[in-house]
Motif scaffolding. Structure first.
Motif, short mmCIF file in Angstrom:
data_model
loop_
_atom_site.label_atom_id
_atom_site.label_comp_id
_atom_site.label_asym_id
_atom_site.label_seq_id
_atom_site.Cartn_x
_atom_site.Cartn_y
_atom_site.Cartn_z
N ALA A 70 -36.90 -35.09 -45.51
CA ALA A 70 -37.58 -34.43 -46.47
C ALA A 70 -37.11 -34.85 -47.98
N LYS A 107 -33.26 -33.25 -40.91
CA LYS A 107 -34.66 -32.97 -41.37
C LYS A 107 -34.69 -32.86 -42.94
N SER A 108 -33.67 -32.44 -43.70
CA SER A 108 -33.46 -32.01 -44.99
C SER A 108 -33.52 -33.52 -45.71
N LYS A 112 -31.18 -28.33 -49.57
CA LYS A 112 -31.69 -27.59 -48.53
C LYS A 112 -33.38 -27.88 -48.26
N LEU A 113 -33.78 -28.92 -48.46
CA LEU A 113 -35.31 -29.14 -48.59
C LEU A 113 -35.48 -29.03 -46.99
N GLU A 114 -36.72 -28.33 -46.81
CA GLU A 114 -37.22 -28.25 -45.60
C GLU A 114 -38.33 -29.35 -45.30
N LEU A 115 -38.32 -29.98 -43.91
CA LEU A 115 -39.28 -30.78 -43.55
C LEU A 115 -40.54 -30.20 -43.36
N LYS A 116 -41.30 -29.85 -44.24
CA LYS A 116 -42.58 -29.10 -44.07
C LYS A 116 -43.75 -30.07 -43.61
N ALA A 140 -30.61 -30.11 -38.52
CA ALA A 140 -31.27 -29.39 -39.87
C ALA A 140 -30.90 -30.30 -41.01
N THR A 141 -29.58 -30.96 -40.91
CA THR A 141 -29.26 -31.98 -41.93
C THR A 141 -30.26 -32.88 -41.91
N ASP A 152 -32.15 -28.94 -30.48
CA ASP A 152 -33.65 -29.25 -31.10
C ASP A 152 -34.47 -29.97 -30.22
#
Length: 420
Positions: free
Chosen positions: A293, A289-290, A378-382, A286-287, A280
């Motif tokens: 978030a 980032k969630s 599984k929230l996305e870091l928007k 991904a963990t 990345d």
């Protein structure tokens, strides 16, 4: 979180064979204040095998021992009975400034022997168990800033708590000279706390008269909270010996920076840092980032876990080194969450919203639970990372401005009721 029975038996045998006649045991109240007593060795040995009674009033009063109104668990309505407490033998320490007296922390249990829900330490243990059920082992390390005054309890009260005299004047962060001027106090904090099982990773002056900052070496989440609670109490005990009165108020003077209680945290999956992803661009998995978030989404609802007093909100103001919005950035000290990324070993999150006045069990529980909420869902870091001044951020949610607003958001939070 299971107790090692062999190790526990060894601790009891050590106490039984020793010539000590008393043991010190302590629990924490709802505010994270250490409350305890000395007990005879024989009583301790008996209590360690079963449990012992501790007055439930510690869950029914504030830091000034003023009883709350309209509470359910304990109060005038039930006569403040004893609650059952169990000694956690894994917390065994010896207090170096009290002739190495044995010391233990305890947990509260209900009438059936299960965890008492209102006990802060039991709450954190439950959140840790949740994390471990997801295959994730949490590590935390707390940092504290606090002011130090040339006062004692009597002189401060005689002066109506106004204009206490700091141990050093003026603003001078990272001062080697002022550290040397108070070298005996610095040395006692570093050496005696290490002997007490609270290793200090770093200690320095912060910007402000008489203000210091200490970083406690990271550990498992429960041990980190234990160390943090014991750190604050120990620094006060050590300071008294030098005629110094430490204060962990979030903001004692509106013209000076506040005192933080920042939390560094990471999750391991087996032997690997679950927050790190070499592929990345930001090295964030991904963990991770969630996790970020989840904290961002729930921070306004859970702010009273990080800012628990009326005074806490005097710290959360623009331009005072404390966040005002639920936002994040990479190595950005103006945001609520500071992502520290780069190496496989050191990638972690710093939650900067919490003050020095936190109950560490509750603040760590809230940080971990909200991060796990993000992972589980599984929230996305928007939200984009803040690259400049986080106080100019007008897109991220504004944090509650006072305790009343924070309490209302907590009361209305369906997620908080589920998590806690």
């Amino acid at each position: 979180m299971k107790r090692n029975k062999t190790a526990a038996a060894g601790v009891l045998e050590e106490i039984r064979k020793s010539d000590v006649q008393k043991v010190k045991v302590a629990v924490t109240d709802i505010d994270g204040v250490l409350r305890g007593k000395y007990i005879h060795k024989d009583k301790f040995l008996s209590a360690a095998e079963t449990n012992f009674g501790f007055c439930s009033v510690i869950f029914g009063w504030d830091v000034a021992d003023l009883a709350y109104d309209h509470v359910d668990y304990t109060g005038w309505h039930n006569g403040y009975p004893d609650s059952n407490a169990v000694i956690d033998l894994a917390t065994h320490r010896r207090v170096p400034w009290e002739n190495d007296i044995p010391f233990f922390l305890g947990d509260f249990i209900d009438d059936k022997g299960g965890p008492l829900p209102i006990c802060p330490r039991q709450l954190l243990k439950r959140v840790i168990a949740k994390s471990e059920s997801m295959g994730l082992t949490p590590s935390f390390g707390m940092e504290f800033e606090w002011f130090n005054f040339k006062e004692d309890a009597e002189s401060l009260r005689a002066n109506a708590f106004a204009s206490p005299k700091p141990i050093t004047p003026g603003m001078f962060g990272y001062s080697m000279i002022r550290a040397a001027q108070n070298e005996p106090f610095f040395r006692a904090i570093m050496d005696e706390l290490l002997a007490f099982g609270i290793p200090i990773e770093g200690l320095h002056t912060e910007t402000g008269p008489g203000v210091l900052e200490a970083a406690i070496l990271y550990s498992g989440a429960l041990e980190a909270a234990d160390r943090a609670v014991l750190f604050k109490s120990s620094v006060k005990a050590i300071g008294h010996r030098f005629g110094i009165l430490p204060s962990f108020m979030a903001k004692w003077n509106d013209k000076l920076p506040g005192s933080s209680g920042h939390m560094h945290q990471s999750l391991r999956r087996g032997d690997n840092n679950a927050f790190y992803d070499e592929k990345d661009p930001s090295k964030m998995s991904a963990t991770f980032k969630s996790y970020v978030a989840g904290q961002l989404e729930l921070m306004p609802q859970l702010l009273s876990f990080f800012a628990p007093t009326i005074n806490s909100y005097k710290r959360l103001v623009e331009g005072a080194w404390a966040p005002t919005h639920a936002n994040w950035g990479v190595d950005n000290r103006t945001t609520a969450l500071r992502v520290i990324s780069g190496s496989k070993k050191a990638t972690r999150l710093e939650t900067r919203v919490s003050g020095a006045d936190v109950n560490p069990y509750l603040s760590i529980a809230a940080a971990l639970a909200s991060g796990l909420y993000g992972i589980e869902n599984k929230l996305e870091l928007k939200q984009k990372a803040i690259t400049g001044n986080g106080y100019k951020d007008e897109k991220s949610p504004r944090l509650p401005r006072n305790l009343e607003e924070a309490a209302e958001k907590l009361h209305e939070s369906k997620v908080a009721r589920k998590l806690f």
